[in-house]
Design a protein around this motif. Sequence first.
Motif, PDB file in Angstrom:
ATOM      1  N   LEU A   1       0.839  -1.088  -0.063  1.00  0.00           N
ATOM      2  CA  LEU A   1      -0.074  -0.109  -0.028  1.00  0.00           C
ATOM      3  C   LEU A   1       0.854   1.165   0.103  1.00  0.00           C
ATOM      4  N   PHE A   2       1.764   1.135   0.969  1.00  0.00           N
ATOM      5  CA  PHE A   2       2.846   2.343   0.916  1.00  0.00           C
ATOM      6  C   PHE A   2       3.498   2.612  -0.690  1.00  0.00           C
ATOM      7  N   GLY A   3       3.908   1.310  -1.091  1.00  0.00           N
ATOM      8  CA  GLY A   3       4.321   1.510  -2.440  1.00  0.00           C
ATOM      9  C   GLY A   3       3.694   2.154  -3.593  1.00  0.00           C
ATOM     10  N   ALA A   4       2.487   1.765  -3.488  1.00  0.00           N
ATOM     11  CA  ALA A   4       1.188   2.263  -4.477  1.00  0.00           C
ATOM     12  C   ALA A   4       1.055   3.644  -4.207  1.00  0.00           C
ATOM     13  N   LEU A   5       1.182   4.146  -3.061  1.00  0.00           N
ATOM     14  CA  LEU A   5       1.087   5.744  -2.534  1.00  0.00           C
ATOM     15  C   LEU A   5       2.513   6.368  -3.037  1.00  0.00           C
ATOM     16  N   LEU A   6       3.613   5.816  -2.912  1.00  0.00           N
ATOM     17  CA  LEU A   6       4.588   6.327  -3.315  1.00  0.00           C
ATOM     18  C   LEU A   6       4.673   6.621  -4.635  1.00  0.00           C
ATOM     19  N   GLU A   7       4.386   5.480  -5.571  1.00  0.00           N
ATOM     20  CA  GLU A   7       4.190   5.627  -6.976  1.00  0.00           C
ATOM     21  C   GLU A   7       3.402   6.700  -7.426  1.00  0.00           C
ATOM     22  N   LYS A   8       2.346   6.772  -6.817  1.00  0.00           N
ATOM     23  CA  LYS A   8       1.573   7.822  -7.317  1.00  0.00           C
ATOM     24  C   LYS A   8       1.938   9.330  -7.033  1.00  0.00           C
ATOM     25  N   THR A   9       2.953   9.543  -6.185  1.00  0.00           N
ATOM     26  CA  THR A   9       3.363  10.887  -6.217  1.00  0.00           C
ATOM     27  C   THR A   9       4.546  11.274  -7.165  1.00  0.00           C
ATOM     28  N   GLY A  10       4.567  10.215  -7.973  1.00  0.00           N
ATOM     29  CA  GLY A  10       5.441  10.416  -9.211  1.00  0.00           C
ATOM     30  C   GLY A  10       7.236  10.121  -8.863  1.00  0.00           C
ATOM     31  N   ILE A  11       7.294   9.306  -7.767  1.00  0.00           N
ATOM     32  CA  ILE A  11       8.473   9.184  -7.414  1.00  0.00           C
ATOM     33  C   ILE A  11       9.556   8.536  -8.451  1.00  0.00           C
ATOM     34  N   GLY A  12       8.938   7.612  -9.508  1.00  0.00           N
ATOM     35  CA  GLY A  12       9.520   7.019 -10.370  1.00  0.00           C
ATOM     36  C   GLY A  12      10.288   7.717 -11.387  1.00  0.00           C
ATOM     37  N   GLN A  13       9.564   8.775 -11.941  1.00  0.00           N
ATOM     38  CA  GLN A  13      10.018   9.847 -12.692  1.00  0.00           C
ATOM     39  C   GLN A  13      11.280  10.450 -11.813  1.00  0.00           C
ATOM     40  N   PHE A  14      10.901  11.071 -10.823  1.00  0.00           N
ATOM     41  CA  PHE A  14      11.810  11.748  -9.942  1.00  0.00           C
ATOM     42  C   PHE A  14      13.212  10.950  -9.911  1.00  0.00           C
TER      43      PHE A  14
ATOM     44  N   VAL B   1      -5.107   4.254  -5.766  1.00  0.00           N
ATOM     45  CA  VAL B   1      -4.196   3.621  -5.186  1.00  0.00           C
ATOM     46  C   VAL B   1      -4.513   2.458  -4.419  1.00  0.00           C
ATOM     47  N   ILE B   2      -5.632   2.305  -3.783  1.00  0.00           N
ATOM     48  CA  ILE B   2      -6.194   1.308  -3.039  1.00  0.00           C
ATOM     49  C   ILE B   2      -6.496   0.228  -3.835  1.00  0.00           C
ATOM     50  N   CYS B   3      -6.959   0.552  -5.174  1.00  0.00           N
ATOM     51  CA  CYS B   3      -7.188  -0.498  -6.318  1.00  0.00           C
ATOM     52  C   CYS B   3      -5.765  -1.387  -6.665  1.00  0.00           C
ATOM     53  N   SER B   4      -4.860  -0.430  -6.932  1.00  0.00           N
ATOM     54  CA  SER B   4      -3.826  -0.932  -7.305  1.00  0.00           C
ATOM     55  C   SER B   4      -2.837  -1.620  -6.178  1.00  0.00           C
ATOM     56  N   ALA B   5      -3.007  -1.313  -4.832  1.00  0.00           N
ATOM     57  CA  ALA B   5      -2.578  -2.051  -4.106  1.00  0.00           C
ATOM     58  C   ALA B   5      -2.905  -3.362  -3.659  1.00  0.00           C
ATOM     59  N   CYS B   6      -4.395  -3.467  -3.988  1.00  0.00           N
ATOM     60  CA  CYS B   6      -5.126  -4.902  -3.744  1.00  0.00           C
ATOM     61  C   CYS B   6      -4.845  -5.633  -4.924  1.00  0.00           C
ATOM     62  N   ARG B   7      -4.518  -4.919  -6.043  1.00  0.00           N
ATOM     63  CA  ARG B   7      -4.169  -5.869  -7.175  1.00  0.00           C
ATOM     64  C   ARG B   7      -2.931  -6.287  -6.927  1.00  0.00           C
ATOM     65  N   ASN B   8      -1.901  -5.505  -6.345  1.00  0.00           N
ATOM     66  CA  ASN B   8      -0.703  -6.150  -6.243  1.00  0.00           C
ATOM     67  C   ASN B   8      -0.556  -7.071  -5.228  1.00  0.00           C
ATOM     68  N   ILE B   9      -1.233  -7.030  -4.304  1.00  0.00           N
ATOM     69  CA  ILE B   9      -1.115  -8.007  -3.065  1.00  0.00           C
ATOM     70  C   ILE B   9      -1.500  -9.540  -3.743  1.00  0.00           C
TER      71      ILE B   9
ATOM     72  N   LEU C   1      17.350   2.455  -7.523  1.00  0.00           N
ATOM     73  CA  LEU C   1      16.383   3.098  -6.477  1.00  0.00           C
ATOM     74  C   LEU C   1      15.098   2.687  -6.772  1.00  0.00           C
ATOM     75  N   LEU C   2      14.466   2.340  -8.072  1.00  0.00           N
ATOM     76  CA  LEU C   2      13.212   1.488  -8.219  1.00  0.00           C
ATOM     77  C   LEU C   2      12.833   0.354  -7.702  1.00  0.00           C
ATOM     78  N   GLY C   3      14.008  -0.280  -7.260  1.00  0.00           N
ATOM     79  CA  GLY C   3      14.020  -1.579  -6.600  1.00  0.00           C
ATOM     80  C   GLY C   3      13.598  -1.318  -5.104  1.00  0.00           C
ATOM     81  N   THR C   4      13.657  -0.413  -4.609  1.00  0.00           N
ATOM     82  CA  THR C   4      13.062  -0.264  -3.111  1.00  0.00           C
ATOM     83  C   THR C   4      11.449   0.021  -3.237  1.00  0.00           C
ATOM     84  N   VAL C   5      10.905   0.107  -4.292  1.00  0.00           N
ATOM     85  CA  VAL C   5       9.270   0.251  -4.376  1.00  0.00           C
ATOM     86  C   VAL C   5       8.830  -0.787  -5.364  1.00  0.00           C
TER      87      VAL C   5
END
Length: 663
Positions: free
Chosen positions: A210-223, A423-431, A249-253
């Motif tokens: 769930l944290f990773g899905a939220l982090l991805e939504k912030t645009g951290i990948g492009q950052f 984010v919620i749907c993405s986290a549930c899909r990923n789990i 770096l992306l390996g952390t999420v």
Amino acid sequence: MDKIDTILPTTNEEEMKKLMQELDREHAYREHKCWRQYITVVVSICFVAFQLYATLSGTVTAQLLRATHLAFVQLLAFLLFPATKTMRKDTLPWYDVLLGVIGAACWMYIVINFNTLVRRTGDNTVLDIVVAVIGIIILCESCRRIVGLPILIIALCFIAYAFLGPYLPGFLNHRGYKLPRIATHLFYNTEGIMGTPIGACSTFIFLFILFGALLEKTGIGQFFIDICNAIAGGASGGPAKVAVLTSALLGTVSGSSVSNTVGSGSFTIPMMKKLGYKSEFAGAVEASASTGGQLMPPIMGAAAFLMAESLGLPYITIVKAAIIPAVLYFTGIFITVHLEAKKLGLKGLPKEELPKFLPLLLKKGYMLLPLIVIIVFLCSGKTAVYAALMGIVACLLIGLITSFVDLAKGRKPSFGAKDLTEVICSACRNIISVAIACAMAGIIIGIVTLTGIGLKFGAGLISISHGIAFITLLLTMISSIILGMGAPTTANYLITSTITAGAIIGLGFEPLAAHMFAFYFGIIADITPPVALAALAGAAIAKAKPMKTALNATKLAIGAFIIPYMFVYNPQMLMINTTAGTVIFIAITAVIGMFGVSVALEGYGLRSANILERILFAVGGILCVIPETKTDVIGLILMLFLVAYQIIRRKFDKISEKEVVQA
């Protein structure tokens, strides 16, 4: 390989999506555009709400939490994933709804009848047995759809082993078990499907996803891509170095080698080719670096949490142990990329095309806050659950602050209710894939505890190798690579550690080193032919030959074939019972050793190396890598001599070139 060769390589976003669906089962999910989408949205919101309630209240017992977690997972699995990857993604057949409801009902049977089941432990009714059998069958079908055949076949072989014990020869022989005992042991027992793996998945793994899905939504990948471009984009062979740093770096999420390869590779591979790297090399760089992302702490594709639970060690101990091996892995790739750039005479990207590091950090550095929060809380001794919750809070705060800033400037808020729902749907899909992999691993572990095959397999490997440590490690390496082919990260670790790590521990090696050894070789199956899914993804984007790309990726990741032997023979490399000075010395000699091995493979150091120089560089590098003081000293002397020789030869080459020009 023929099937993969037919994939059309491209960097188009839509075709990238098709590529992901082809290579990664986790991305072959349905995308409903009508009223059906609200079914999965509602179920996902209920799932997250239950998980947060269970975590924050602490009132839900372990078995009830695990059973309810699996009920949600089974329902979503059939709502989201079709029977085959090629089926339409905009429909929802009645039979999938039925399978999802029945699968969820089987696990809710435990929740509803928990007290009754506890009272009659060992005296199960016919209904208990039927529910268990149906639940296991539906779990296997969801595994086939989402996780893939490798772990399913292994789990089914273990179940068959429980039945066929009396008919098997040698150390495999046992008294055998009947269906009622096997089904109830696997379904209701905490040593089976509801064991340690699903326990970890239903607590902190879910929170970190769930944290990773939220982090991805912030645009951290492009950052991350922008930061790495600012750091290394202008260096020799800049885009390749950017690929290595970005993947680390992306390996952390990220929890998938393939998605990491496609995600960052769609940017880095075209840049590498434009600069002058060969297609196969460009695809291999991204694949090997992205695969290494699964070895990168603090998350390691969720394997860090499972490792901590399996070994009964603090999570922070696993993170510390993984740091030096991961740094050495990426250092090895980075060195090889640099040498290739020097050999080909490749320069970096123009400075004017690159972002400025300091302005970028000042403008978007706040995106790193959630990661910093997690690391600070973990290092301060807080639990992984607490750290994940604080990371989630930090992500939400950043989303709220940026939205308020947007509103103040008259812009549309960048993070709203719709984004939170996504984010919620993405986290549930990923789990889903992680939970199903953990549940299938529970089947394997359950059969191991029922029959004792784990100890027998370890004893069998030791017997085949006649107790010779290096041969046992070699056999374990081969077994782990085979078992890891095509398996996602979590399943990879659970399979390899359960089946092969016991052999290494049986020889008296450190258990943490044994688990890391099996995990490393399971992970690099993603770039090792013939399966090599990450390499195939890189090849598809680079318009390269898949097998040649996989071989290049294997060469680039040579460190992954050396480093595990280093930390098994010298656990100090994992920061076990050691001092800071010893760790620094081991790291320095290992980096020098990786340089020597890279020069030997590339045929280029400070200048072109002939065959004798390459052999000597390989010998010097391996001697530096071997964790012994004598070998380190000899290796360092040899490496110093070779580098000095190349410097002198390079000066003579320049003098000769000047004489030719003057003539």
